[in-house]
Design a protein around this motif. Structure first.
Motif, PDB file in Angstrom:
ATOM      1  N   ASP A  41      93.046  -3.532  31.377  1.00  0.00           N
ATOM      2  CA  ASP A  41      94.276  -2.748  31.473  1.00  0.00           C
ATOM      3  C   ASP A  41      94.675  -2.180  30.118  1.00  0.00           C
ATOM      4  O   ASP A  41      95.389  -1.188  30.047  1.00  0.00           O
ATOM      5  CB  ASP A  41      95.410  -3.616  32.028  1.00  0.00           C
ATOM      6  CG  ASP A  41      95.222  -3.920  33.510  1.00  0.00           C
ATOM      7  OD1 ASP A  41      94.780  -3.022  34.238  1.00  0.00           O
ATOM      8  OD2 ASP A  41      95.497  -5.050  33.924  1.00  0.00           O
ATOM      9  N   ARG A 160     100.192 -11.896  28.878  1.00  0.00           N
ATOM     10  CA  ARG A 160      99.427 -11.318  29.980  1.00  0.00           C
ATOM     11  C   ARG A 160      98.807 -12.437  30.802  1.00  0.00           C
ATOM     12  O   ARG A 160      98.677 -13.566  30.357  1.00  0.00           O
ATOM     13  CB  ARG A 160      98.329 -10.408  29.431  1.00  0.00           C
ATOM     14  CG  ARG A 160      98.830  -9.105  28.810  1.00  0.00           C
ATOM     15  CD  ARG A 160      99.466  -8.179  29.834  1.00  0.00           C
ATOM     16  NE  ARG A 160      98.631  -8.048  31.028  1.00  0.00           N
ATOM     17  CZ  ARG A 160      97.556  -7.268  31.090  1.00  0.00           C
ATOM     18  NH1 ARG A 160      97.186  -6.527  30.065  1.00  0.00           N
ATOM     19  NH2 ARG A 160      96.846  -7.205  32.215  1.00  0.00           N
ATOM     20  N   SER A 164      93.213 -11.202  31.880  1.00  0.00           N
ATOM     21  CA  SER A 164      93.333 -10.141  30.880  1.00  0.00           C
ATOM     22  C   SER A 164      92.545 -10.502  29.625  1.00  0.00           C
ATOM     23  O   SER A 164      92.646 -11.617  29.104  1.00  0.00           O
ATOM     24  CB  SER A 164      94.814  -9.938  30.517  1.00  0.00           C
ATOM     25  OG  SER A 164      94.951  -9.303  29.268  1.00  0.00           O
ATOM     26  N   SER A 195     100.971  -6.838  33.518  1.00  0.00           N
ATOM     27  CA  SER A 195     100.673  -5.566  32.858  1.00  0.00           C
ATOM     28  C   SER A 195     101.286  -5.487  31.476  1.00  0.00           C
ATOM     29  O   SER A 195     102.267  -6.175  31.163  1.00  0.00           O
ATOM     30  CB  SER A 195     101.193  -4.391  33.696  1.00  0.00           C
ATOM     31  OG  SER A 195     102.613  -4.373  33.685  1.00  0.00           O
TER      32      SER A 195
END
Length: 294
Positions: A41, A160, A164, A195
């Motif tokens: 991400d 996160r 991640s 996110s």
């Protein structure tokens, strides 16, 4: 009945899995390439920017970019469902072993660099933290801002989620301070968010919060804290392109793309372009650190 069977089999052929050269697709009057790119991400906005620019000059190539986390991308690569996996950490030993067991030979490409910015609410008077203090905060040994020069307020820790690459990197480089074999983990009261944008929003709205994000995601709604490393505990540095390139900012990393094997065809052409001056200019525009001189 034979016609139905023919079209059914043709459909299966068109949907056959990826290779390191990109899947062949029908694009109307001509045949082009379809590249599936998934993972980190942190990298997703950068990958989208690259895909959009590349397709302007290569309309015969379709590039699909999705996020989901570095671990998700690498798993998809091992499962042979994508052409490129984006990762904000290096592939793990067990992931490499799983890929080889699946008959793959993953190839690694450093496509940009990044700094992990430590962020707090703009109302927080704390301006700087050492790597040691950050480790103690995220392991739950420091629980109040007054212990690091702030107000008498509880520290709300944000991170996160574990899939991640940014989470993994922060765990290894900050919480474990780069010590091999250390098994220290985030304290149980750390809030895990899905996110980078979610961490920005929570820090913006919560005066007690501390979080971390890739530099390219940080907005002026939050405050970046200067960080000192273990080797220079009195040298506090703000992350920037300059401080990443001169190695004075202590929490910086490479960003990666992985292919299932030696890339060829459309995938190779796309990766070659990503390493060009044109593509690396986009890296700088989006707040990351180019790997070439810009």
């Amino acid at each position: 009945m034979r016609k139905c069977l023919f079209f059914f089999l043709a459909g299966i052929l068109l949907l056959t899995g990826c290779s390191s050269g990109g899947s062949s697709v029908s694009t109307g009057a001509e045949t082009g390439a379809y590249i599936q790119d998934m993972g980190s991400d942190t990298i997703v906005n950068l990958a989208l920017g690259w895909a959009e620019r590349y397709q302007e000059s290569h309309p015969e190539v379709r590039i699909s970019v999705t996020g989901g986390g570095s671990g998700t991308g690498i798993t998809a690569l091992i499962n042979k469902t994508i052409d490129i996996a984006n990762a904000s950490r290096q592939i793990k030993t067990e992931e490499m072993e799983a890929a080889k067991a699946a008959g793959l030979d993953p190839q690694e490409f450093v496509v940009a660099r990044d700094a992990i910015a430590v962020i707090v609410n703009p109302e927080n008077p704390v301006q700087q933290l050492s790597l040691e203090q950050l480790s103690l905060i995220y392991t739950g040994e420091i629980t109040n801002w007054k212990e690091v020069g702030g107000e008498d307020r509880p520290i709300v820790k944000l991170s996160r989620e574990s899939n991640s690459g940014t989470h993994v990197y922060f765990l290894e480089a900050v919480i474990r301070k780069g010590i091999k074999g250390d098994t220290t983990i985030f304290s149980a009261d750390t809030l895990l968010l899905p996110s980078s944008e979610g961490i920005i929003a929570e820090v913006r709205d919560n005066p007690n919060a501390i979080g971390y994000d890739g530099l390219g995601y940080v907005t002026d709604e939050v405050k970046i804290v200067a960080v000192s490393g273990l080797m220079s505990p009195d040298q506090y540095v703000i992350p920037s392109i300059e401080t990443v390139n001169n190695n004075t900012y202590p929490i910086s990393r490479d960003l990666y793309m992985y292919t299932p094997g030696t890339p060829s065809g459309a995938v190779k052409d796309f990766l070659d372009w990503i390493l060009s001056d044109e593509a690396q200019t986009i890296v700088k525009e989006l707040g990351f650190v180019p790997i070439l001189s810009q």
